[in-house]
Design a protein around this motif. Sequence first.
Motif: not given
Length: 178
Positions: A79-82, A103-107, A112-115, A167-168
């Motif tokens: 999700v964050i590699i790039k 990171l945007s709220k969605a990203r 956090m949630s994808l795994p 944004e985070f």
Amino acid sequence: MILWFRHLPQLSIDMSKWHPFIQNHWFRNHYMKFVYLLQVIILLIPNFMGGWLPHINTFILMLAGVMVFVLHEILHIMVIIKKGDISLTFKGIFFWIHTDAILSKARFWVFMSLPFVTLSMLPFILSFVSSEDIKSILLFVSWINTLISASDIINSFLIAIKPKNSEFRRGFYRLKQH
């Protein structure tokens, strides 16, 4: 760039614009106690469900647990590699991934949630339409990943309650600049 077992360089954060991700001082200080409590509850789930853990060699279960952990972390990284540099560190039994990206709220929520969705919810749902042997393995994968995801689950809820245009970055958030 991925830094293995080293922290990213310190950031200078403008505290007039950025706020701690967990704003309540007491909760921020006791956050890990909530994670540990959730993990204990998750550990007890098999006992409440009649001991559904698969009757497979313990070594194979440990190997499966390690594979779930590695896949869990790979999903976070994807999700964050790039988006920026990444630091992979650990403290005690916990493995931490940090990035210097904003990171945007969605990203951040996907990060956090994808795994949890992929390795806990999906196997759990698939277990309803699987044979008994496969069902036990799917439930084990779901259970072990939920245990790994305890901190992610709490963070996902905290992200969801932040304002839409947040944004985070590195434990802080701000309202998006227009």
